[in-house]
Design an enzyme around this catalytic site. Structure first.
Site, PDB file in Angstrom:
ATOM      1  N   GLY A   1       0.584  -1.445  -0.037  1.00  0.00           N
ATOM      2  CA  GLY A   1       0.222  -0.069   0.291  1.00  0.00           C
ATOM      3  C   GLY A   1       0.705   1.440  -0.023  1.00  0.00           C
ATOM      4  O   GLY A   1      -0.274   2.574  -0.217  1.00  0.00           O
TER       5      GLY A   1
ATOM      6  N   GLU B   1       3.790  -6.544   1.407  1.00  0.00           N
ATOM      7  CA  GLU B   1       3.458  -7.018   0.335  1.00  0.00           C
ATOM      8  C   GLU B   1       3.809  -5.854  -0.504  1.00  0.00           C
ATOM      9  O   GLU B   1       2.648  -5.135  -0.880  1.00  0.00           O
ATOM     10  CB  GLU B   1       2.110  -7.766   0.376  1.00  0.00           C
TER      11      GLU B   1
ATOM     12  N   GLY C   1       3.466  -3.653  -4.125  1.00  0.00           N
ATOM     13  CA  GLY C   1       3.360  -3.403  -5.636  1.00  0.00           C
ATOM     14  C   GLY C   1       3.845  -2.440  -6.204  1.00  0.00           C
ATOM     15  O   GLY C   1       5.126  -2.123  -6.392  1.00  0.00           O
ATOM     16  N   ARG C   2       3.039  -1.512  -5.878  1.00  0.00           N
ATOM     17  CA  ARG C   2       3.052  -0.305  -6.545  1.00  0.00           C
ATOM     18  C   ARG C   2       4.369   0.485  -6.213  1.00  0.00           C
ATOM     19  O   ARG C   2       5.580   1.181  -7.309  1.00  0.00           O
ATOM     20  CB  ARG C   2       2.711   0.814  -6.260  1.00  0.00           C
TER      21      ARG C   2
ATOM     22  N   ARG D   1      -5.716   3.691 -15.813  1.00  0.00           N
ATOM     23  CA  ARG D   1      -5.952   4.095 -13.977  1.00  0.00           C
ATOM     24  C   ARG D   1      -6.588   5.109 -14.600  1.00  0.00           C
ATOM     25  O   ARG D   1      -6.822   5.565 -13.731  1.00  0.00           O
ATOM     26  CB  ARG D   1      -4.316   4.539 -13.721  1.00  0.00           C
TER      27      ARG D   1
ATOM     28  N   TYR E   1      -9.616   5.365 -12.464  1.00  0.00           N
ATOM     29  CA  TYR E   1      -9.769   6.534 -11.425  1.00  0.00           C
ATOM     30  C   TYR E   1      -9.968   7.484 -11.352  1.00  0.00           C
ATOM     31  O   TYR E   1      -8.622   7.958 -10.161  1.00  0.00           O
ATOM     32  CB  TYR E   1      -7.864   5.895 -10.176  1.00  0.00           C
TER      33      TYR E   1
ATOM     34  N   CYS F   1     -13.009   4.300 -28.290  1.00  0.00           N
ATOM     35  CA  CYS F   1     -14.325   4.818 -28.683  1.00  0.00           C
ATOM     36  C   CYS F   1     -14.943   4.902 -27.192  1.00  0.00           C
ATOM     37  O   CYS F   1     -15.994   4.555 -26.568  1.00  0.00           O
ATOM     38  CB  CYS F   1     -14.721   4.463 -29.481  1.00  0.00           C
ATOM     39  N   GLU F   2     -14.728   5.736 -26.249  1.00  0.00           N
ATOM     40  CA  GLU F   2     -15.442   6.291 -24.949  1.00  0.00           C
ATOM     41  C   GLU F   2     -14.501   7.461 -24.379  1.00  0.00           C
ATOM     42  O   GLU F   2     -13.419   8.103 -25.284  1.00  0.00           O
ATOM     43  CB  GLU F   2     -15.237   4.955 -23.661  1.00  0.00           C
TER      44      GLU F   2
ATOM     45  N   TYR G   1       1.073  -1.718 -12.198  1.00  0.00           N
ATOM     46  CA  TYR G   1      -0.842  -1.704 -12.558  1.00  0.00           C
ATOM     47  C   TYR G   1      -1.283  -0.832 -14.012  1.00  0.00           C
ATOM     48  O   TYR G   1      -2.090  -0.140 -14.219  1.00  0.00           O
ATOM     49  CB  TYR G   1      -1.937  -0.354 -11.425  1.00  0.00           C
TER      50      TYR G   1
HETATM   51  N1  LLP Z   1      -1.228  -6.942  -0.892  1.00  0.00           N
HETATM   52  C1  LLP Z   1      -2.946  -6.989  -1.057  1.00  0.00           C
HETATM   53  C2  LLP Z   1      -3.630  -8.370   0.319  1.00  0.00           C
HETATM   54  C3  LLP Z   1      -3.710  -5.918  -1.665  1.00  0.00           C
HETATM   55  O1  LLP Z   1      -4.730  -6.006  -2.159  1.00  0.00           O
HETATM   56  C4  LLP Z   1      -2.252  -5.271  -2.535  1.00  0.00           C
HETATM   57  C5  LLP Z   1      -3.277  -4.741  -3.446  1.00  0.00           C
HETATM   58  C6  LLP Z   1      -1.318  -5.281  -2.538  1.00  0.00           C
HETATM   59  C7  LLP Z   1      -0.452  -6.083  -0.765  1.00  0.00           C
HETATM   60  C8  LLP Z   1      -0.248  -4.339  -2.866  1.00  0.00           C
HETATM   61  O2  LLP Z   1      -0.495  -2.768  -2.557  1.00  0.00           O
HETATM   62  P1  LLP Z   1       0.254  -2.328  -3.623  1.00  0.00           P
HETATM   63  O3  LLP Z   1       1.724  -2.154  -2.737  1.00  0.00           O
HETATM   64  O4  LLP Z   1       0.779  -2.457  -4.440  1.00  0.00           O
HETATM   65  O5  LLP Z   1      -0.632  -0.537  -3.238  1.00  0.00           O
HETATM   66  N2  LLP Z   1      -4.955  -1.463 -10.038  1.00  0.00           N
HETATM   67  C9  LLP Z   1      -4.790  -0.158  -8.576  1.00  0.00           C
HETATM   68  C10 LLP Z   1      -4.319  -1.179  -7.354  1.00  0.00           C
HETATM   69  C11 LLP Z   1      -4.663  -2.294  -6.752  1.00  0.00           C
HETATM   70  C12 LLP Z   1      -4.560  -2.747  -4.867  1.00  0.00           C
HETATM   71  C13 LLP Z   1      -4.793  -3.873  -4.709  1.00  0.00           C
HETATM   72  N3  LLP Z   1      -4.046  -4.160  -4.017  1.00  0.00           N
HETATM   73  C14 LLP Z   1      -4.156   0.991  -9.015  1.00  0.00           C
HETATM   74  O6  LLP Z   1      -4.359   0.954 -10.658  1.00  0.00           O
HETATM   75  O7  LLP Z   1      -4.384   1.902  -8.078  1.00  0.00           O
END
Ligand code: LLP
Length: 420
Positions: free
Chosen positions: A240, A274, A276-277, A313, A317, A344-345, A372
């Site tokens: 997150g 965990e 990701g981004r 995105r 969002y 086409c949107e 993402y």
């Molecule tokens: N762990 C769990 C259980 C999650 O649901 C997520 C993200 C992460 C870790 C990784 O989160 P991060 O560190 O990447 O924030 N598609 C959306 C983001 C969806 C995130 C869903 N869960 C976007 O493009 O902003």
């Protein structure tokens, strides 16, 4: 923009490679990843926790390209997955299943069986029925499922309501007041070993207060279990951490680590993360070419070859991604312009009201496309998905070929044809 993407003599580069060379060689739209940026982001994250019992499990959902997973696996990363498909990707990239945690509110039988057979590190359980099913399948397959209970701390967090997950009304996790009952159940059901507790409250967090509040609750819960002699081995703080967004500066990994360690550091058990981004987002961009410039009434449009099917995105969002010209230079005629794609949107835009001087044929770089981006792309409007290229120093590697149009109907048949 990440320092791996910088102008040299007015040409935007990915590491040592000019982006216009990449476009000439691989075409557009094209995702471009910097290997050194990816490594640096991962290293900054793990360095922030140096000396602590911390396992970084990169969230594969952010970018599951095998080349990306390979880079992180070589650095010792674990992986957070949400499907059997993501587990298969991790294994194909040489990731260690014993460093995999499986999140998600709806794990399907086949996915659970597969993950059990691979002996993954942990299933993060999100409901009582899931716990019961996991126990049944573990018994059926003669495996032991190591599990964590994912609690829902009822905290609001994250950059958009679609990516906030820690409120009571969300589908994720178990309300704290029900979690104790589930722990008891987990300890009595066969085939399960309760190893930890987990939470994940939202994505693209730009402030750390909600996280601190959630982790304090998580820590209290861990302490209660520990005083009841439940032998927990880890606590999972989820992902997150946000990235810089539209002039807002995200907390650094060090600031993030301070909050996590303040809350969880004293528990005497391993901490799982965990992200990701925060690792992949700034390590990539989307390269696109301007096809037309259209003067509308009171609005000017740069019509480019990338669209919402490539980068969803902004449409989904209203997310902001900086858009930069690949050729800098004096741009006295920069003016407000919407950067839009061929889908086409009206919702198909990459950026609105940008100040750019563009001509047909120009290349644009859409920043922060490493997370993402490609993973959320689709074939909407029968558009083949973009190519993906990784750069390391002066070297480039096509890490995913652009889809062909003919591949789009692979597996389709007309009613009159025989079923496969
Ligand atoms: N762990 C769990 C259980 C999650 O649901 C997520 C993200 C992460 C870790 C990784 O989160 P991060 O560190 O990447 O924030 N598609 C959306 C983001 C969806 C995130 C869903 N869960 C976007 O493009 O902003």
């Amino acid at each position: 923009m990440n320092p791996a993407f910088a102008y040299r003599k007015e040409r935007l580069h990915a590491e040592d490679v000019p982006l216009d060379d990449i476009a000439a060689r691989y075409g557009t739209p094209c995702y471009v990843y910097s290997r050194s940026a990816l490594e640096a982001r991962y290293d900054a994250f793990s360095a922030a926790f140096a000396g602590q019992p911390v396992r970084v499990c990169y969230a594969v959902k952010a970018n599951g390209n095998l080349a990306v997973l390979d880079v992180l696996a070589r650095r010792g990363a674990g992986f957070d997955i949400v499907s059997g498909g993501e587990l298969a990707r991790v294994l194909a990239a040489g990731g260690d299943p014993r460093k995999v945690v499986f999140s998600g509110a709806c794990k399907l039988d086949e996915e659970i069986r597969y993950a059990l057979a691979q002996d993954i590190a942990c299933f993060n359980v999100e409901s009582e029925p899931e716990l019961a099913r996991l126990s049944e399948l573990a018994v059926e397959t003669g495996c032991e499922a190591r599990i964590a209970i994912r609690v829902n701390p009822d905290v609001e967090a994250g950059g958009h309501r679609h990516i906030s997950t820690g409120r009571r009304e969300h589908k994720f996790g178990i309300a704290l007041e029900d979690a104790g009952t589930l722990v008891v159940r987990a300890m009595t059901l066969p085939g399960l070993r309760l190893d930890g507790v987990a939470c994940h409250i939202g994505s693209q967090m730009m402030g750390l207060e909600p996280l601190a509040a959630a982790l304090d609750q998580l820590a209290d819960f861990v302490r209660t279990l520990q005083s009841d002699n439940v032998p927990l081995r880890h606590v999972d703080a989820g992902g997150g951490l946000g990235i810089d967004h539209h002039g807002q500066v995200a907390p650094t990994p060090a600031e993030y680590a301070r909050v996590v360690l303040d809350a969880l550091g004293g528990l005497g058990i391993e901490i799982v993360l965990e992200p990701g981004r925060a690792i992949a987002g700034p390590a990539g961009l989307l390269l696109t070419r301007v096809a037309y410039v259209k003067q509308g009434h009171g609005r000017k449009f740069a019509l480019v070859d990338a669209a919402m099917n490539d980068l969803l995105r902004p449409a989904l969002y209203e997310a902001w991604h900086d858009i930069l010209p690949v050729r800098a230079g004096a741009a006295p005629d920069a003016e407000p312009i919407d950067v839009v794609g061929p889908v086409c949107e009206t919702g198909d835009f990459l950026g609105r009201d940008r100040s750019l001087a563009v001509r047909p044929g120009d290349l644009l770089a859409v920043a922060d496309g490493g997370a993402y981006g490609f993973v959320m792309s689709s074939n909407y409007n029968a558009r083949p998905r973009a190519s993906e290229v990784m750069v390391a120093g002066t070297q480039t590697r096509l890490v995913r070929r652009r889809e062909t149009v003919a591949s789009l109907w692979h597996g389709e048949t007309t009613f009159g044809e025989a079923e496969e």
